[in-house]
Motif scaffolding. Structure first.
Motif, PDB file in Angstrom:
ATOM      1  N   MET A 102      18.730  95.393  60.331  1.00  0.00           N
ATOM      2  CA  MET A 102      17.592  94.443  60.731  1.00  0.00           C
ATOM      3  C   MET A 102      17.282  93.621  59.465  1.00  0.00           C
ATOM      4  SD  MET A 102      15.090  95.295  63.795  1.00  0.00           S
ATOM      5  CE  MET A 102      15.785  95.174  65.407  1.00  0.00           C
ATOM      6  N   LYS A 103      16.867  92.370  59.786  1.00  0.00           N
ATOM      7  CA  LYS A 103      16.512  91.547  58.517  1.00  0.00           C
ATOM      8  C   LYS A 103      14.930  91.387  58.620  1.00  0.00           C
ATOM      9  CE  LYS A 103      20.857  89.169  58.399  1.00  0.00           C
ATOM     10  NZ  LYS A 103      21.255  87.726  58.434  1.00  0.00           N
ATOM     11  N   ILE A 104      14.217  91.839  57.583  1.00  0.00           N
ATOM     12  CA  ILE A 104      12.788  91.872  57.737  1.00  0.00           C
ATOM     13  C   ILE A 104      12.405  90.937  56.474  1.00  0.00           C
ATOM     14  CG2 ILE A 104      10.676  93.320  57.452  1.00  0.00           C
ATOM     15  CD1 ILE A 104      12.737  95.746  58.144  1.00  0.00           C
ATOM     16  N   ALA A 105      11.430  90.033  56.942  1.00  0.00           N
ATOM     17  CA  ALA A 105      10.602  89.135  55.963  1.00  0.00           C
ATOM     18  C   ALA A 105       9.127  90.054  55.287  1.00  0.00           C
ATOM     19  CB  ALA A 105      10.343  87.832  56.843  1.00  0.00           C
ATOM     20  N   LEU A 106       8.972  89.845  54.323  1.00  0.00           N
ATOM     21  CA  LEU A 106       7.703  90.326  53.856  1.00  0.00           C
ATOM     22  C   LEU A 106       7.054  89.273  53.038  1.00  0.00           C
ATOM     23  CD1 LEU A 106       9.240  93.487  52.208  1.00  0.00           C
ATOM     24  CD2 LEU A 106       8.076  93.515  54.375  1.00  0.00           C
ATOM     25  N   ILE A 107       5.797  88.932  53.591  1.00  0.00           N
ATOM     26  CA  ILE A 107       5.048  87.914  52.909  1.00  0.00           C
ATOM     27  C   ILE A 107       3.682  88.374  52.873  1.00  0.00           C
ATOM     28  CG2 ILE A 107       4.159  85.577  53.301  1.00  0.00           C
ATOM     29  CD1 ILE A 107       6.609  85.224  55.602  1.00  0.00           C
ATOM     30  N   ALA A 108       3.022  87.861  51.718  1.00  0.00           N
ATOM     31  CA  ALA A 108       1.650  88.269  51.540  1.00  0.00           C
ATOM     32  C   ALA A 108       0.848  87.187  50.897  1.00  0.00           C
ATOM     33  CB  ALA A 108       1.413  89.527  50.989  1.00  0.00           C
ATOM     34  N   HIS A 109      -0.517  86.953  51.336  1.00  0.00           N
ATOM     35  CA  HIS A 109      -1.274  85.920  50.674  1.00  0.00           C
ATOM     36  C   HIS A 109      -1.960  86.482  49.349  1.00  0.00           C
ATOM     37  CE1 HIS A 109      -2.427  83.258  54.550  1.00  0.00           C
ATOM     38  NE2 HIS A 109      -1.393  82.708  53.752  1.00  0.00           N
ATOM     39  N   ASP A 110      -2.250  85.980  48.369  1.00  0.00           N
ATOM     40  CA  ASP A 110      -2.615  86.435  47.093  1.00  0.00           C
ATOM     41  C   ASP A 110      -3.264  87.618  47.060  1.00  0.00           C
ATOM     42  OD1 ASP A 110      -1.030  84.464  45.892  1.00  0.00           O
ATOM     43  OD2 ASP A 110      -2.714  83.429  45.277  1.00  0.00           O
ATOM     44  N   ARG A 111      -4.338  87.860  47.848  1.00  0.00           N
ATOM     45  CA  ARG A 111      -5.368  88.522  47.928  1.00  0.00           C
ATOM     46  C   ARG A 111      -4.830  89.979  48.728  1.00  0.00           C
ATOM     47  NH1 ARG A 111     -11.204  86.856  49.206  1.00  0.00           N
ATOM     48  NH2 ARG A 111     -11.460  88.957  49.783  1.00  0.00           N
ATOM     49  N   GLN A 112      -3.627  90.022  49.455  1.00  0.00           N
ATOM     50  CA  GLN A 112      -3.073  90.995  50.274  1.00  0.00           C
ATOM     51  C   GLN A 112      -1.697  91.602  49.462  1.00  0.00           C
ATOM     52  OE1 GLN A 112      -4.447  92.006  52.707  1.00  0.00           O
ATOM     53  NE2 GLN A 112      -6.178  90.567  52.878  1.00  0.00           N
ATOM     54  N   LYS A 113      -1.428  90.938  48.265  1.00  0.00           N
ATOM     55  CA  LYS A 113      -0.224  91.371  47.565  1.00  0.00           C
ATOM     56  C   LYS A 113      -0.130  92.890  47.216  1.00  0.00           C
ATOM     57  CE  LYS A 113       1.376  86.578  46.126  1.00  0.00           C
ATOM     58  NZ  LYS A 113       1.945  86.433  47.317  1.00  0.00           N
ATOM     59  N   THR A 114      -1.405  93.460  46.645  1.00  0.00           N
ATOM     60  CA  THR A 114      -1.299  94.744  46.336  1.00  0.00           C
ATOM     61  C   THR A 114      -1.255  95.588  47.762  1.00  0.00           C
ATOM     62  OG1 THR A 114      -2.976  94.190  44.604  1.00  0.00           O
ATOM     63  CG2 THR A 114      -2.953  96.473  45.515  1.00  0.00           C
ATOM     64  N   LEU A 115      -1.849  95.160  48.732  1.00  0.00           N
ATOM     65  CA  LEU A 115      -1.608  95.643  49.855  1.00  0.00           C
ATOM     66  C   LEU A 115      -0.236  95.925  50.508  1.00  0.00           C
ATOM     67  CD1 LEU A 115      -3.194  97.528  52.062  1.00  0.00           C
ATOM     68  CD2 LEU A 115      -3.668  95.454  53.249  1.00  0.00           C
ATOM     69  N   ILE A 116       0.517  94.684  50.463  1.00  0.00           N
ATOM     70  CA  ILE A 116       1.924  94.723  50.613  1.00  0.00           C
ATOM     71  C   ILE A 116       2.922  95.533  49.639  1.00  0.00           C
ATOM     72  CG2 ILE A 116       2.956  92.737  49.703  1.00  0.00           C
ATOM     73  CD1 ILE A 116       3.995  92.159  52.808  1.00  0.00           C
ATOM     74  N   VAL A 117       2.279  95.545  48.770  1.00  0.00           N
ATOM     75  CA  VAL A 117       2.929  96.512  47.647  1.00  0.00           C
ATOM     76  C   VAL A 117       3.025  98.183  47.954  1.00  0.00           C
ATOM     77  CG1 VAL A 117       3.312  97.193  45.194  1.00  0.00           C
ATOM     78  CG2 VAL A 117       3.457  94.752  45.646  1.00  0.00           C
TER      79      VAL A 117
END
Length: 140
Positions: free
Chosen positions: A1-16
């Motif tokens: 599957m192809k998965i896109a990962l995107i996060a606004h600046d204040r959410q970047k730590t959370l997506i990591v």
């Protein structure tokens, strides 16, 4: 599957943190991300991630183009609901395209975890039958 990962600046730590916690699952799939988000995930996990431009510079639209071509299976977009975004029309367009092409979309960590756990358990098989050979949506 192809998965896109995107996060606004204040959410970047959370997506990591999400990518780190679910690294074994994500490693089995083809990953895409907007510029800075992708680099942060690569640095933290070593996962292979195809990076597009930063969201405000067109990265959201690049991912949207893949959705419209039926070349994206799942989108995790951790949005910051408390901060106005200068590229909000692009964000809304990406969400709209996910709905039009029936691509599962998580905009918060809770939904992201549910989607990743479902993916791991094989519960995304519907993506294979939702579109016909011409990549046109089929009404189920």
């Amino acid at each position: 599957m192809k998965i896109a990962l995107i996060a606004h600046d204040r959410q970047k730590t959370l997506i990591v943190k999400l990518a780190t916690a679910y690294q074994p699952i994500l490693a089995q799939h083809e990953l895409f991300a907007t510029g800075t988000t992708g680099q942060k995930i690569i640095d933290a996990t070593g996962l292979s991630v195809k990076r597009f431009k930063s969201g405000p510079l067109g990265g959201d639209q690049q991912i949207g183009a893949l959705i419209s071509e039926n070349k994206m299976d799942l989108v995790i977009f951790l949005r910051d609901p408390l901060t106005a975004q200068p590229h909000e029309p692009d964000v809304n367009a990406l969400i709209r395209l996910s709905d039009v092409y029936e691509v599962p979309l998580a905009t918060n960590i809770g939904t992201a975890e549910v989607l990743l756990r479902g993916l791991d358990q094989g519960l995304m098989a519907f993506r294979e039958v939702v579109h016909d050979q011409d990549s046109n949506p089929i009404n189920l």
